[in-house]
Structures are given as C-alpha cells and as structure tokens.
Design a protein around this motif. Structure first.
Motif, PDB file in Angstrom:
ATOM      1  N   ILE A 113       3.687   3.401  -5.439  1.00 43.29           N
ATOM      2  CA  ILE A 113       3.130   2.519  -4.461  1.00 43.29           C
ATOM      3  C   ILE A 113       3.375   1.018  -4.693  1.00 43.29           C
ATOM      4  O   ILE A 113       3.766   0.492  -4.183  1.00 43.29           O
ATOM      5  CB  ILE A 113       1.620   2.679  -4.421  1.00 43.29           C
ATOM      6  CG1 ILE A 113       1.132   4.158  -3.785  1.00 43.29           C
ATOM      7  CG2 ILE A 113       0.938   1.627  -3.574  1.00 43.29           C
ATOM      8  CD1 ILE A 113      -0.306   4.590  -4.002  1.00 43.29           C
ATOM      9  N   VAL A 114       3.337   0.660  -6.011  1.00 41.08           N
ATOM     10  CA  VAL A 114       3.659  -0.560  -6.491  1.00 41.08           C
ATOM     11  C   VAL A 114       5.295  -0.948  -6.045  1.00 41.08           C
ATOM     12  O   VAL A 114       5.617  -2.008  -5.501  1.00 41.08           O
ATOM     13  CB  VAL A 114       3.402  -0.934  -7.980  1.00 41.08           C
ATOM     14  CG1 VAL A 114       4.034  -2.193  -8.419  1.00 41.08           C
ATOM     15  CG2 VAL A 114       1.824  -1.044  -8.028  1.00 41.08           C
ATOM     16  N   LEU A 115       6.120   0.106  -6.479  1.00 40.38           N
ATOM     17  CA  LEU A 115       7.511  -0.020  -6.313  1.00 40.38           C
ATOM     18  C   LEU A 115       7.694  -0.312  -4.652  1.00 40.38           C
ATOM     19  O   LEU A 115       8.639  -1.147  -4.380  1.00 40.38           O
ATOM     20  CB  LEU A 115       8.392   1.168  -6.829  1.00 40.38           C
ATOM     21  CG  LEU A 115       8.250   1.132  -8.600  1.00 40.38           C
ATOM     22  CD1 LEU A 115       9.096   2.270  -8.922  1.00 40.38           C
ATOM     23  CD2 LEU A 115       9.021  -0.019  -8.904  1.00 40.38           C
ATOM     24  N   ALA A 116       7.161   0.669  -4.147  1.00 41.77           N
ATOM     25  CA  ALA A 116       7.372   0.666  -2.530  1.00 41.77           C
ATOM     26  C   ALA A 116       7.249  -0.696  -1.919  1.00 41.77           C
ATOM     27  O   ALA A 116       7.736  -1.137  -1.206  1.00 41.77           O
ATOM     28  CB  ALA A 116       6.557   1.685  -2.033  1.00 41.77           C
ATOM     29  N   VAL A 117       5.863  -1.076  -2.438  1.00 46.50           N
ATOM     30  CA  VAL A 117       5.287  -2.662  -1.775  1.00 46.50           C
ATOM     31  C   VAL A 117       6.361  -3.740  -2.208  1.00 46.50           C
ATOM     32  O   VAL A 117       6.771  -4.748  -1.634  1.00 46.50           O
ATOM     33  CB  VAL A 117       4.153  -2.919  -2.456  1.00 46.50           C
ATOM     34  CG1 VAL A 117       3.616  -4.188  -1.885  1.00 46.50           C
ATOM     35  CG2 VAL A 117       2.962  -1.656  -1.829  1.00 46.50           C
ATOM     36  N   ALA A 118       6.625  -3.485  -3.445  1.00 52.61           N
ATOM     37  CA  ALA A 118       7.570  -4.610  -4.240  1.00 52.61           C
ATOM     38  C   ALA A 118       8.922  -4.733  -3.455  1.00 52.61           C
ATOM     39  O   ALA A 118       9.605  -5.804  -3.283  1.00 52.61           O
ATOM     40  CB  ALA A 118       7.744  -4.335  -5.348  1.00 52.61           C
ATOM     41  N   SER A 119       9.464  -3.565  -3.130  1.00 57.92           N
ATOM     42  CA  SER A 119      10.880  -3.459  -2.569  1.00 57.92           C
ATOM     43  C   SER A 119      10.793  -3.729  -0.936  1.00 57.92           C
ATOM     44  O   SER A 119      11.726  -4.569  -0.587  1.00 57.92           O
ATOM     45  CB  SER A 119      11.443  -2.091  -2.594  1.00 57.92           C
ATOM     46  OG  SER A 119      10.669  -1.193  -1.965  1.00 57.92           O
ATOM     47  N   THR A 120       9.429  -3.701  -0.449  1.00 59.48           N
ATOM     48  CA  THR A 120       9.584  -4.081   1.085  1.00 59.48           C
ATOM     49  C   THR A 120       9.307  -5.630   1.039  1.00 59.48           C
ATOM     50  O   THR A 120       9.621  -6.277   1.962  1.00 59.48           O
ATOM     51  CB  THR A 120       8.699  -3.207   1.946  1.00 59.48           C
ATOM     52  OG1 THR A 120       7.228  -3.159   1.140  1.00 59.48           O
ATOM     53  CG2 THR A 120       9.064  -1.779   1.999  1.00 59.48           C
ATOM     54  N   ALA A 121       8.230  -6.043   0.080  1.00 59.15           N
ATOM     55  CA  ALA A 121       7.896  -7.205   0.342  1.00 59.15           C
ATOM     56  C   ALA A 121       8.773  -8.359  -0.258  1.00 59.15           C
ATOM     57  O   ALA A 121       8.977  -9.343   0.538  1.00 59.15           O
ATOM     58  CB  ALA A 121       6.557  -7.367  -0.442  1.00 59.15           C
ATOM     59  N   PHE A 122       9.611  -8.005  -0.976  1.00 56.30           N
ATOM     60  CA  PHE A 122      10.709  -9.171  -1.548  1.00 56.30           C
ATOM     61  C   PHE A 122      12.015  -8.946  -1.030  1.00 56.30           C
ATOM     62  O   PHE A 122      13.026  -9.398  -1.661  1.00 56.30           O
ATOM     63  CB  PHE A 122      10.427  -9.057  -3.050  1.00 56.30           C
ATOM     64  CG  PHE A 122       9.280  -9.326  -3.832  1.00 56.30           C
ATOM     65  CD1 PHE A 122       8.648 -10.566  -3.488  1.00 56.30           C
ATOM     66  CD2 PHE A 122       8.584  -8.353  -4.684  1.00 56.30           C
ATOM     67  CE1 PHE A 122       7.212 -10.675  -3.831  1.00 56.30           C
ATOM     68  CE2 PHE A 122       7.316  -8.482  -5.013  1.00 56.30           C
ATOM     69  CZ  PHE A 122       6.619  -9.667  -4.715  1.00 56.30           C
ATOM     70  N   MET A 138      -0.179  11.899 -13.889  1.00 62.19           N
ATOM     71  CA  MET A 138       0.209  11.815 -12.522  1.00 62.19           C
ATOM     72  C   MET A 138      -0.373  10.677 -11.797  1.00 62.19           C
ATOM     73  O   MET A 138       0.501  10.351 -10.877  1.00 62.19           O
ATOM     74  CB  MET A 138      -0.008  13.117 -12.225  1.00 62.19           C
ATOM     75  CG  MET A 138       0.949  13.834 -11.123  1.00 62.19           C
ATOM     76  SD  MET A 138       2.509  13.932 -12.099  1.00 62.19           S
ATOM     77  CE  MET A 138       3.402  14.688 -10.973  1.00 62.19           C
ATOM     78  N   LYS A 139      -1.381  10.350 -12.115  1.00 60.84           N
ATOM     79  CA  LYS A 139      -1.889   9.322 -11.304  1.00 60.84           C
ATOM     80  C   LYS A 139      -1.192   8.002 -11.389  1.00 60.84           C
ATOM     81  O   LYS A 139      -1.023   7.088 -10.757  1.00 60.84           O
ATOM     82  CB  LYS A 139      -3.496   9.008 -11.356  1.00 60.84           C
ATOM     83  CG  LYS A 139      -4.391   9.971 -10.854  1.00 60.84           C
ATOM     84  CD  LYS A 139      -5.630   9.966 -11.231  1.00 60.84           C
ATOM     85  CE  LYS A 139      -6.785  10.872 -10.729  1.00 60.84           C
ATOM     86  NZ  LYS A 139      -8.206  10.697 -10.887  1.00 60.84           N
ATOM     87  N   LYS A 140      -0.692   8.005 -12.761  1.00 63.50           N
ATOM     88  CA  LYS A 140      -0.172   6.664 -13.094  1.00 63.50           C
ATOM     89  C   LYS A 140       1.431   6.721 -12.280  1.00 63.50           C
ATOM     90  O   LYS A 140       1.873   5.549 -11.795  1.00 63.50           O
ATOM     91  CB  LYS A 140       0.190   6.589 -14.543  1.00 63.50           C
ATOM     92  CG  LYS A 140      -0.883   6.181 -15.394  1.00 63.50           C
ATOM     93  CD  LYS A 140      -0.296   6.269 -16.955  1.00 63.50           C
ATOM     94  CE  LYS A 140      -1.372   6.489 -17.803  1.00 63.50           C
ATOM     95  NZ  LYS A 140      -0.972   6.203 -19.188  1.00 63.50           N
ATOM     96  N   TYR A 141       1.982   7.633 -11.952  1.00 68.21           N
ATOM     97  CA  TYR A 141       3.179   7.865 -11.286  1.00 68.21           C
ATOM     98  C   TYR A 141       2.958   7.452  -9.832  1.00 68.21           C
ATOM     99  O   TYR A 141       3.902   6.871  -9.328  1.00 68.21           O
ATOM    100  CB  TYR A 141       3.903   9.144 -11.566  1.00 68.21           C
ATOM    101  CG  TYR A 141       4.644   9.315 -12.931  1.00 68.21           C
ATOM    102  CD1 TYR A 141       5.271   8.637 -13.343  1.00 68.21           C
ATOM    103  CD2 TYR A 141       3.921  10.343 -13.473  1.00 68.21           C
ATOM    104  CE1 TYR A 141       6.016   8.736 -14.874  1.00 68.21           C
ATOM    105  CE2 TYR A 141       4.441  10.584 -14.831  1.00 68.21           C
ATOM    106  CZ  TYR A 141       5.335  10.007 -15.625  1.00 68.21           C
ATOM    107  OH  TYR A 141       5.686  10.042 -16.837  1.00 68.21           O
ATOM    108  N   ALA A 142       1.914   8.001  -9.435  1.00 63.72           N
ATOM    109  CA  ALA A 142       1.636   7.690  -7.924  1.00 63.72           C
ATOM    110  C   ALA A 142       1.251   6.306  -7.741  1.00 63.72           C
ATOM    111  O   ALA A 142       2.001   5.523  -6.726  1.00 63.72           O
ATOM    112  CB  ALA A 142       0.394   8.616  -7.382  1.00 63.72           C
ATOM    113  N   ALA A 143       0.488   5.396  -8.654  1.00 64.99           N
ATOM    114  CA  ALA A 143       0.386   4.204  -8.773  1.00 64.99           C
ATOM    115  C   ALA A 143       1.527   3.417  -8.645  1.00 64.99           C
ATOM    116  O   ALA A 143       1.859   2.186  -8.063  1.00 64.99           O
ATOM    117  CB  ALA A 143      -0.529   3.715  -9.532  1.00 64.99           C
ATOM    118  N   LEU A 144       2.578   3.865  -9.588  1.00 64.54           N
ATOM    119  CA  LEU A 144       3.811   3.187  -9.849  1.00 64.54           C
ATOM    120  C   LEU A 144       4.617   3.435  -8.620  1.00 64.54           C
ATOM    121  O   LEU A 144       5.346   2.270  -8.257  1.00 64.54           O
ATOM    122  CB  LEU A 144       4.445   3.869 -10.910  1.00 64.54           C
ATOM    123  CG  LEU A 144       5.722   2.999 -11.483  1.00 64.54           C
ATOM    124  CD1 LEU A 144       5.714   1.703 -11.635  1.00 64.54           C
ATOM    125  CD2 LEU A 144       6.485   4.051 -12.357  1.00 64.54           C
TER     126      LEU A 144
END
Length: 62
Positions: A9-18, A1-7
């Motif tokens: 977060i990464v997707l949220a950062v990537a979608s806003t940053a780029f 479940m921790k993998k999904y939370a980390a994923l």
C-alpha cells in the motif's frame, strides 16, 4: 503477511503521489522526487533478493 500488505500500500501510494515530481526534466523537483522514492526502490531490491534467496533451495537445477 500484514507487513507485506502495508508495504504494498505504501509503495502504491508513493509511486502515484510522486510521479509528477519525477516527471520534471531537470531541477529541484526531480531531485526531491528521486530522494523520496530512493528508499522504496532499495527496499524493493532487498525484498526481491530475499525472495530469490528463499526460492534457491527449491529450484530444480543444474
């Protein structure tokens, strides 16, 4: 479940940053943005397919 939370977060950062890089009409900025976001799109499609595969046996169906 921790993998999904980390994923997530990464997707949220990537979608806003780029997002600004993808907003360009044409040119290298758009290509760079697409190149950066492409793996995350493919990963999301794979996770969706896995989720649908897991749900399949539990669905009431025809």
């Amino acid at each position: 479940m921790k993998k999904y939370a980390a994923l997530a977060i990464v997707l949220a950062v990537a979608s806003t940053a780029f997002a600004p890089a993808m907003a360009a009409d044409d040119g290298p900025a758009k290509k760079l943005g697409n190149a950066i976001v492409w793996p995350f799109k493919k990963m999301g499609q794979g996770l969706k397919a896995v989720g649908n595969g897991i749900k399949k046996p539990f669905k009431k169906g025809s």
